[in-house]
Design a protein around this motif. Sequence first.
Motif, PDB file in Angstrom:
ATOM      1  N   ALA A 236       1.890  -7.352   5.064  1.00 12.65           N
ATOM      2  CA  ALA A 236       1.613  -6.054   4.450  1.00 12.65           C
ATOM      3  C   ALA A 236       2.856  -5.172   4.488  1.00 12.65           C
ATOM      4  CB  ALA A 236       0.466  -5.351   5.165  1.00 12.65           C
TER       5      ALA A 236
ATOM      6  N   ILE B  96      -5.459  -1.578   5.120  1.00 14.64           N
ATOM      7  CA  ILE B  96      -4.610  -2.754   5.308  1.00 14.64           C
ATOM      8  C   ILE B  96      -5.434  -3.930   5.829  1.00 14.64           C
ATOM      9  CG2 ILE B  96      -2.689  -3.680   6.672  1.00 14.64           C
ATOM     10  CD1 ILE B  96      -1.385  -0.904   6.449  1.00 14.64           C
TER      11      ILE B  96
ATOM     12  N   VAL C  63       3.041  -6.100   9.651  1.00 13.74           N
ATOM     13  CA  VAL C  63       2.960  -4.912   8.798  1.00 13.74           C
ATOM     14  C   VAL C  63       4.314  -4.202   8.860  1.00 13.74           C
ATOM     15  CG1 VAL C  63       1.797  -2.736   8.295  1.00 13.74           C
ATOM     16  CG2 VAL C  63       0.503  -4.637   9.324  1.00 13.74           C
TER      17      VAL C  63
ATOM     18  N   SER D 233      -6.098  -7.677   3.987  1.00 12.10           N
ATOM     19  CA  SER D 233      -5.918  -9.001   4.600  1.00 12.10           C
ATOM     20  C   SER D 233      -7.167  -9.863   4.401  1.00 12.10           C
ATOM     21  CB  SER D 233      -5.593  -8.856   6.090  1.00 12.10           C
ATOM     22  OG  SER D 233      -6.719  -8.466   6.841  1.00 12.10           O
TER      23      SER D 233
ATOM     24  N   LEU E 222       3.625  -1.057   3.980  1.00 17.49           N
ATOM     25  CA  LEU E 222       3.163   0.313   3.773  1.00 17.49           C
ATOM     26  C   LEU E 222       4.354   1.184   3.403  1.00 17.49           C
ATOM     27  CD1 LEU E 222       1.094   2.655   4.011  1.00 17.49           C
ATOM     28  CD2 LEU E 222       1.685   2.783   6.448  1.00 17.49           C
TER      29      LEU E 222
ATOM     30  N   LEU F  42      -0.450   0.528  13.927  1.00 17.71           N
ATOM     31  CA  LEU F  42      -0.175  -0.644  13.106  1.00 17.71           C
ATOM     32  C   LEU F  42       0.300  -1.823  13.959  1.00 17.71           C
ATOM     33  CD1 LEU F  42       1.560   1.028  10.030  1.00 17.71           C
ATOM     34  CD2 LEU F  42      -0.808   0.262  10.250  1.00 17.71           C
TER      35      LEU F  42
ATOM     36  N   GLU G 222       0.865  -1.189   0.000  1.00 16.30           N
ATOM     37  CA  GLU G 222       0.000   0.000   0.000  1.00 16.30           C
ATOM     38  C   GLU G 222       0.897   1.234   0.000  1.00 16.30           C
ATOM     39  OE1 GLU G 222      -3.412   2.660   0.768  1.00 16.30           O
ATOM     40  OE2 GLU G 222      -2.982   0.861  -0.395  1.00 16.30           O
TER      41      GLU G 222
END
Length: 323
Positions: free
Chosen positions: A150, A90, A173, A94, A152, A165, A74
């Motif tokens: 993930a 996020i 993440v 998932s 970011l 997060l 992302e």
Amino acid sequence: MLWNKENKYTELPYEKESELEEAVNEVKEGLFGSNRIYLDDKKKIGKKGGTNNLPDGYLIDLTNNQEPKIFVVENDLASHQHLKHIAVQILEFSLSFESSKVKVKNVIKEMLQKRKAEWAKCENFAKKNGYENVDFLLESIIHKKNSFNALLIIDELSEELETVLISRFKFPVEVTTLKRFKNQKNEILYDFEPFLNEVTEDTEKVDISEIDTIVIPAREDGFKEEFIDNNCWYAIRLNASMIPKIKYIAAYQVAPISAITYIAEVKKIEQWKDTNKYIVYFSEPAEKIKKVPLGNSKGKAPQSPRYSSRERILNAKTLDKVF
């Protein structure tokens, strides 16, 4: 500002998310390294009638021969997006990923097939590591338990967002920042830390698949009370995707001792209070080991958490053999 006698570079903020996406593509080799593949095609994932999303990209991580991974990417601008929006996005990624793993695999496979060099890299990895082909490699990564990761990429990371997060998700993440600067000639410089740079520095001698230990620098003040008496250590910064690998914690006592002196088995790792750091609880009291001194290389002294393996620590004569 970035400055030298010939040039001064002032920050050039991104006005649109598309500018950040272009920057990621510009620096992807330096940002991700040679053993990761960044795919930036935007393809919708998710189950029909359920949660559907459009990730900005995927990162195939082939740095670990025994545990290749895929990160859903992302790209966001801190100035444009409220942290709640980023967290929700996020989370939805998932949900879409978990509900449509066959579709995710096919989407990534199609992206790779359009890129000969990237396909060849996956094909070589598959052959070297016991996978029948690229299709089976992708299926093995995506269909295993807890396969969602993930990433970011953002222009500016606030402590508040980092804390959110850590506290909101059970899956890893990772976050990396990417800023840009320009000089009077409109020449561009990018400012970033390579992805998982802390891990990369520690895998020059240690294969990433061997990592099972975090080494923390410990000052005398608080060491006995927390590490020895309370069987824990807190306020540690860790890479989220590395946490599942951590089975032990070792203490490097700073000068005048300047050596790794204790190691403990890890029971659990949790968020430390309402912060962007972690606390590590031990399964049992730390074990005193034969000192692993600094040796001749002062630059090896840990200033922050470092990654290694219990076996290397127990067999090392100096820190040169640990990292």
